[in-house]
Each structure stands twice: as structure tokens, then as C-alpha cells.
Design an enzyme around this catalytic site. Structure first.
Site, PDB file in Angstrom:
ATOM      1  N   ASN A  45       0.860  -1.196   0.000  1.00  0.00           N
ATOM      2  CA  ASN A  45       0.000   0.000   0.000  1.00  0.00           C
ATOM      3  C   ASN A  45       0.895   1.244   0.000  1.00  0.00           C
ATOM      4  O   ASN A  45       1.443   1.616   1.029  1.00  0.00           O
ATOM      5  CB  ASN A  45      -0.906  -0.022   1.241  1.00  0.00           C
ATOM      6  CG  ASN A  45      -1.785   1.222   1.323  1.00  0.00           C
ATOM      7  OD1 ASN A  45      -1.944   1.938   0.337  1.00  0.00           O
ATOM      8  ND2 ASN A  45      -2.341   1.477   2.491  1.00  0.00           N
ATOM      9  N   TRP A  46       1.012   1.848  -1.173  1.00  0.00           N
ATOM     10  CA  TRP A  46       1.914   2.998  -1.302  1.00  0.00           C
ATOM     11  C   TRP A  46       1.303   4.302  -0.800  1.00  0.00           C
ATOM     12  O   TRP A  46       1.973   5.337  -0.800  1.00  0.00           O
ATOM     13  CB  TRP A  46       2.326   3.166  -2.763  1.00  0.00           C
ATOM     14  CG  TRP A  46       3.289   2.128  -3.258  1.00  0.00           C
ATOM     15  CD1 TRP A  46       3.891   1.143  -2.519  1.00  0.00           C
ATOM     16  CD2 TRP A  46       3.767   1.969  -4.594  1.00  0.00           C
ATOM     17  NE1 TRP A  46       4.711   0.383  -3.312  1.00  0.00           N
ATOM     18  CE2 TRP A  46       4.660   0.874  -4.599  1.00  0.00           C
ATOM     19  CE3 TRP A  46       3.537   2.648  -5.798  1.00  0.00           C
ATOM     20  CZ2 TRP A  46       5.315   0.445  -5.759  1.00  0.00           C
ATOM     21  CZ3 TRP A  46       4.190   2.214  -6.953  1.00  0.00           C
ATOM     22  CH2 TRP A  46       5.068   1.134  -6.920  1.00  0.00           C
ATOM     23  N   LYS A  47       0.023   4.266  -0.454  1.00  0.00           N
ATOM     24  CA  LYS A  47      -0.671   5.473   0.026  1.00  0.00           C
ATOM     25  C   LYS A  47      -0.409   6.640  -0.932  1.00  0.00           C
ATOM     26  O   LYS A  47      -0.395   6.445  -2.139  1.00  0.00           O
ATOM     27  CB  LYS A  47      -0.233   5.793   1.461  1.00  0.00           C
ATOM     28  CG  LYS A  47      -0.289   4.570   2.361  1.00  0.00           C
ATOM     29  CD  LYS A  47      -0.132   4.884   3.815  1.00  0.00           C
ATOM     30  CE  LYS A  47      -0.056   3.581   4.602  1.00  0.00           C
ATOM     31  NZ  LYS A  47      -0.214   3.752   6.039  1.00  0.00           N
ATOM     32  N   HIS A  94      -9.856   0.982   4.704  1.00  0.00           N
ATOM     33  CA  HIS A  94      -8.574   1.272   5.364  1.00  0.00           C
ATOM     34  C   HIS A  94      -8.814   2.317   6.457  1.00  0.00           C
ATOM     35  O   HIS A  94      -9.594   3.255   6.264  1.00  0.00           O
ATOM     36  CB  HIS A  94      -7.560   1.786   4.334  1.00  0.00           C
ATOM     37  CG  HIS A  94      -6.166   1.839   4.896  1.00  0.00           C
ATOM     38  ND1 HIS A  94      -5.753   2.854   5.728  1.00  0.00           N
ATOM     39  CD2 HIS A  94      -5.112   0.987   4.775  1.00  0.00           C
ATOM     40  CE1 HIS A  94      -4.491   2.623   6.084  1.00  0.00           C
ATOM     41  NE2 HIS A  94      -4.082   1.501   5.518  1.00  0.00           N
ATOM     42  N   GLU A 142      -5.947  -4.956  10.745  1.00  0.00           N
ATOM     43  CA  GLU A 142      -4.956  -3.897  10.924  1.00  0.00           C
ATOM     44  C   GLU A 142      -5.296  -3.068  12.163  1.00  0.00           C
ATOM     45  O   GLU A 142      -6.124  -2.141  12.072  1.00  0.00           O
ATOM     46  CB  GLU A 142      -4.960  -2.966   9.721  1.00  0.00           C
ATOM     47  CG  GLU A 142      -4.628  -3.617   8.412  1.00  0.00           C
ATOM     48  CD  GLU A 142      -4.092  -2.599   7.425  1.00  0.00           C
ATOM     49  OE1 GLU A 142      -2.915  -2.691   7.083  1.00  0.00           O
ATOM     50  OE2 GLU A 142      -4.840  -1.685   7.049  1.00  0.00           O
ATOM     51  N   GLY A 160       1.620   2.562  10.704  1.00  0.00           N
ATOM     52  CA  GLY A 160       2.531   3.695  10.529  1.00  0.00           C
ATOM     53  C   GLY A 160       3.178   4.183  11.816  1.00  0.00           C
ATOM     54  O   GLY A 160       3.741   5.279  11.854  1.00  0.00           O
ATOM     55  N   SER A 183       2.820  -1.830  10.675  1.00  0.00           N
ATOM     56  CA  SER A 183       4.259  -1.776  10.983  1.00  0.00           C
ATOM     57  C   SER A 183       4.983  -3.094  10.719  1.00  0.00           C
ATOM     58  O   SER A 183       5.929  -3.454  11.420  1.00  0.00           O
ATOM     59  CB  SER A 183       4.484  -1.317  12.425  1.00  0.00           C
ATOM     60  OG  SER A 183       4.008   0.007  12.578  1.00  0.00           O
ATOM     61  N   GLY A 241       2.571  -0.906   4.465  1.00  0.00           N
ATOM     62  CA  GLY A 241       2.690   0.477   4.018  1.00  0.00           C
ATOM     63  C   GLY A 241       4.148   0.855   3.812  1.00  0.00           C
ATOM     64  O   GLY A 241       4.753   0.512   2.787  1.00  0.00           O
TER      65      GLY A 241
HETATM   66  C1  PEP Z   1      -1.160   0.198   6.024  1.00  0.00           C
HETATM   67  O1  PEP Z   1      -1.108   1.228   5.388  1.00  0.00           O
HETATM   68  O2  PEP Z   1      -2.146  -0.524   5.927  1.00  0.00           O
HETATM   69  C2  PEP Z   1      -0.032  -0.152   6.882  1.00  0.00           C
HETATM   70  C3  PEP Z   1      -0.084  -1.307   7.503  1.00  0.00           C
HETATM   71  O3  PEP Z   1       0.993   0.748   6.975  1.00  0.00           O
HETATM   72  P1  PEP Z   1       2.398   0.498   7.737  1.00  0.00           P
HETATM   73  O4  PEP Z   1       2.935  -0.829   7.231  1.00  0.00           O
HETATM   74  O5  PEP Z   1       3.249   1.640   7.352  1.00  0.00           O
HETATM   75  O6  PEP Z   1       2.108   0.414   9.194  1.00  0.00           O
END
Ligand code: PEP
Length: 255
Positions: free
Chosen positions: A9-11, A101, A173, A179, A216, A237
Site C-alpha cells: 500500500n503505497w498510500k 482502510h 490492521e 505507521g 508496521s 505500508g
Molecule cells: C497500512 O497502510 O495498511 C499499513 C499497515 O501501513 P504500515 O505498514 O506503514 O504500518
């Protein structure tokens, strides 16, 4: 062996040039990976989708790669300025969409009912919904994490048939882990994945819905997470923004 999933997930990161360079570096590294074992889903910004679709076009059957959108509108079409429909995404080769999300729940105030409509729309367009759920820090502190996730699942998935639910993947999640660098413990992941597995199984009589973990995840902690019971892969992410850590997580998933 059940197919594993890794979603990058590049956001709201990368220019189109950076996204293209990433894919050009990634593609040769996937040649040795069996597509029957892994679905590596790239979820970039809408604007990157056509360029990446062109790069992977024709390689889907020999490479474990697919394209996932980070969002879509719930209506089929209409006067919704600035929005993107599920049919538009399907028409350029997108095969899945992230739904629910936590960043969209928080910043765009997306609620259970809206998410239920989006899931239906994605399914009707022949794509796979990746439904994200997870408790807030407050719910975790009060011990109501299961209740919160149960409500998210019940209210957004109600009305789906077993056939439809089997087309979904669920990503657990915890919001406090996204994040933050604060990954959930293996015990917490196991507890929640077992809970979600039981819920889906009781309600729909199927064990065929993959449940992914997100929050994370990185090359250091990935193997322990992916080896936990009922974890069919990860939604990642920050650690998915560079090819090297992403490939290390692919190795952790398949190893
Ligand atoms: C996400 O965006 O769903 C995510 C899990 O981000 P990160 O891995 O940066 O925590």
C-alpha cells in the site's frame, strides 16, 4: 499450500516516474517466484495505475503480480466530481480494491454502511475487495478490541452470500499499529486472526477467506507474523516503498 498475499500500500507516495522505476527493478526479481503460491499486489495512487498496468500486462500468469486500487466510489457512475468508479478500475486491469482502510475511515469518515456498498460494487465489477478492519488504541486499552472488529465485520459484510465472501480477503490492521512502528504482538495477532476466522466460519460456513495482517510489518518482524496461525500474508505500508525490503518480506512469506 494456500496462496499467500502481500499487498504494497503505497498510500500517497511516489511520482509516476518513481513508481515506474520501482516496477522496472521489481519485475526481474519476481521471475523465480511461483504465481500459484503468491499474489503480490501493488496498491499505488490512482494516477499510477495505467502506467503500472501497462508494465505488468500479459505477465500476470507468469509473475505473481496484480494491481490493487486504494479506494473506489460506491456508485456505479454519476455526477461525483473527483471520484473513480469500480468499473473504471476494472477496465484498466485492476483486480482488487482496498475497502475500509483506517486512514479512510478516519480522514474521509467512511462508515460501515458505505463500506458495505463499496464491497458490493467491487464484487459486481469482478474485482476482489480487501476489507480492512481493526481496533483503535482506545478499544485495545479498554479490552473491547474484539467487539469493535466484530461490529466492523458484521455491519459491512452482512448480506453477502458465502460465494461472495469467498471472493474477499480480510486485512486485520490494528489502527494503533499502522505507521507507528508499534507492531502487534504475535499473541495479539493470533488472538484476533483466530477470532476473525471463527466469526467468518460460523456466519458463512467457509474457511476460504484469507486473513492478512497489517501494521508496521517490516523485513525484521515479517517471518514471525506470517508464521502465526491463520495469517495468510500482509498489508504493508512504509516497508513496501522500496524493492529490497518488499522482496525480503516476499521471502519471509514463502520461506
Ligand atoms: C497500512 O497502510 O495498511 C499499513 C499497515 O501501513 P504500515 O505498514 O506503514 O504500518
Amino acid at each position: 499450500m494456500q496462496k499467500k498475499y502481500l499487498i504494497a500500500n503505497w498510500k500517497m507516495h511516489k511520482t509516476v516516474q518513481e513508481a515506474t522505476a520501482f516496477m522496472q527493478a521489481l519485475l526481474p526479481q519476481l521471475e523465480a517466484v511461483d504465481p500459484s503460491q503468491l499474489a503480490l499486489c501493488i496498491a499505488p495512487s490512482f494516477v499510477h495505475l495505467p502506467a503500472i498496468a501497462a508494465l505488468i500486462d500479459g505477465h500476470e500468469s507468469i509473475r505473481p503480480l496484480s494491481l490493487v486500487a486504494q479506494n473506489c466510489h460506491h456508485a456505479a457512475e454519476g455526477a461525483f466530481t473527483g471520484e473513480v468508479s469500480a468499473a473504471m478500475l476494472a477496465s484498466i486491469g485492476v483486480s482488487g480494491v482496498l475497502i475500509g482502510h483506517s486512514e479512510r475511515r478516519i480522514y474521509q469518515k467512511e462508515d460501515h454502511l458505505l463500506l458495505a456498498k463499496k464491497i458490493k460494487r467491487v464484487l459486481a465489477s469482478g474485482m476482489q475487495p480487501f476489507f480492512c478492519c481493526g481496533e483503535s488504541l482506545e478499544a485495545r486499552r479498554h479490552g473491547s478490541h474484539k467487539t469493535m472488529v466484530q461490529q466492523q465485520l458484521e455491519e459491512s459484510l452482512s448480506g453477502l452470500t458465502t460465494q461472495e465472501i469467498e471472493k474477499l480477503a480480510i486485512a486485520y490492521e490494528p489502527v494503533w499499529a499502522i505507521g507507528t512502528g508499534q507492531v502487534a504482538s504475535i499473541e495479539a495477532i493470533t488472538e484476533m486472526h483466530t477470532f476473525i476466522r471463527q466469526m467468518v466460519s460460523t456466519q458463512y460456513g467457509t474457511e476460504r477467506v484469507p486473513i492478512l495482517y497489517g501494521g508496521s510489518c517490516n523485513p525484521q518482524n515479517a517471518k514471525a507474523i506470517f508464521d502465526a496461525p491463520h495469517v495468510a500474508g500482509g498489508l504493508v505500508g512504509s516497508a513496501s516503498l522500496q524493492v529490497d525490503p518488499l522482496m525480503k518480506m516476499v521471502a519471509a512469506l514463502l520461506g
